[in-house]
Design an enzyme around this catalytic site. Structure first.
Site, short mmCIF file in Angstrom:
data_model
loop_
_atom_site.label_atom_id
_atom_site.label_comp_id
_atom_site.label_asym_id
_atom_site.label_seq_id
_atom_site.Cartn_x
_atom_site.Cartn_y
_atom_site.Cartn_z
N ASP A 1 9.14 -52.21 8.71
CA ASP A 1 9.59 -51.25 7.70
C ASP A 1 11.11 -51.02 7.74
O ASP A 1 11.68 -50.77 8.79
CB ASP A 1 8.87 -49.92 7.95
CG ASP A 1 8.94 -48.98 6.78
OD1 ASP A 1 10.06 -48.57 6.42
OD2 ASP A 1 7.88 -48.64 6.22
N SER B 1 11.41 -49.78 2.37
CA SER B 1 10.00 -49.41 2.44
C SER B 1 9.41 -49.31 1.03
O SER B 1 9.56 -50.23 0.23
CB SER B 1 9.84 -48.11 3.23
OG SER B 1 8.50 -47.89 3.57
#
Length: 318
Positions: free
Chosen positions: A186, A38
């Protein structure tokens, strides 16, 4: 002094990890392998591209992160608009602006594809294939989707790792073996802090984990409808990483940066709050390195392996 580094995801809070990184650089560490999930993938990528922590901090202090949330037509149609966009695009925002920002930064170092990352630091970016239920170690796993890493844009892979579900659109890739369209989101969905990634039986140098935590275990998310409930489920999952129990080995090698109650998607964060987060990372890293030694790390590793070995033997014996 060589070391590997792993950076946890945390959205805007990642500025604190840059503060901790600046202290590690002052201690003289150079990086063999870096990884991030992320927002941590942004830090790892810039590090592999040759940026220093000071340069990263300047980029983040100057950037208005609300630029990533360019208004779209759906915002002018309350309730109905967001629902339509989520149904069609699978995310409220495209993620294009984030990808363009990363691409522009990398171009200042002459980097566009992974072929251009020919420095001394090896880069690993963590993303999640939610169609196949697989954690991705990129760029290595790009081959499964029919891409050659040498020709694939680095910025697009960073965007994959930062595609918060429901918030940013997932990136679609076609799985080579089956021809199935896969949704990539993500990295924090499957591994927000992959500090285990570079573990070896006999390490020649340490792996440092740069992670965030909130001293306040009570996290409140306002739920006003189905969409905010979905986001709350995802944020709860990610923020659980901040307060989870870490084994002794990971405590010894992890720099834990207080997140100062900043939330994952606080894109309108003030300049002063950015500065506080950065200093929070600096202070945490100074405390960590004042007491850390490679010898203690190896002892903790040996002790942890011995404990796991005894547990396995007891389990087999029973």
């Amino acid at each position: 002094m060589w070391a590997d580094a792993v950076f946890e995801g945390g959205g805007i809070k990642g500025i604190g990890l840059v503060g901790a990184l600046s202290v590690a650089e002052k201690c003289g560490y150079r990086w063999k392998k870096v990884a991030g999930s992320s927002a941590g993938s942004i830090i790892a990528t810039l590090l592999a591209a040759g940026f220093t922590a000071k340069e990263m901090a300047q980029l983040m202090f100057e950037k208005n992160f609300t630029d990533f949330l360019t208004p779209r037509w759906h915002e002018y149609l309350p309730y109905v608009g967001p629902a339509i966009r989520l149904w069609i695009k699978k995310g409220l925002y495209s993620g294009n602006d984030l990808e363009k920002w990363i691409a522009q930064i990398l171009e200042t170092k002459g980097i566009r594809t992974f072929k251009d990352l020919s420095g001394e630091t090896e880069l690993h970016i963590i993303a999640s294939d939610i169609t196949r239920g697989q954690i991705l170690d990129l760029p290595r796993d790009l081959e499964d989707y029919g891409y050659r890493m040498e020709k694939f844009p680095v910025a697009k892979v960073v965007r994959m790792s930062c595609s918060i579900p429901f918030f940013f659109e997932p990136v679609k890739l076609v799985y080579k073996k089956t021809g199935e369209t896969c949704y990539i989101v993500d990295g924090g969905v499957l591994s927000n802090f992959p500090v285990w990634l570079f573990d070896k039986e006999t390490p020649r140098w340490p792996t440092f984990g740069f992670r965030l935590f909130s001293p306040d275990e009570k996290q409140f998310h306002e739920i006003s409808g189905p969409f905010s409930m979905l986001l709350s489920i995802f944020f709860t999952m990610l923020e659980a990483h901040d307060n989870r129990y870490i084994e002794n080995l990971d405590q010894v090698r992890s720099i834990q940066v207080p997140s100062l109650d900043v939330k994952l998607t606080d894109f309108s964060i003030s300049g002063e709050k950015k500065r506080q987060l950065f200093l929070s990372g600096v202070q945490a890293a100074e405390t960590f390195f004042n007491h850390w030694t490679f010898e203690n790390y190896l002892k903790a590793r040996s002790k942890q392996k011995s404990i796991h070995s005894r547990l396995r033997q007891n389990k087999l014996g029973s």
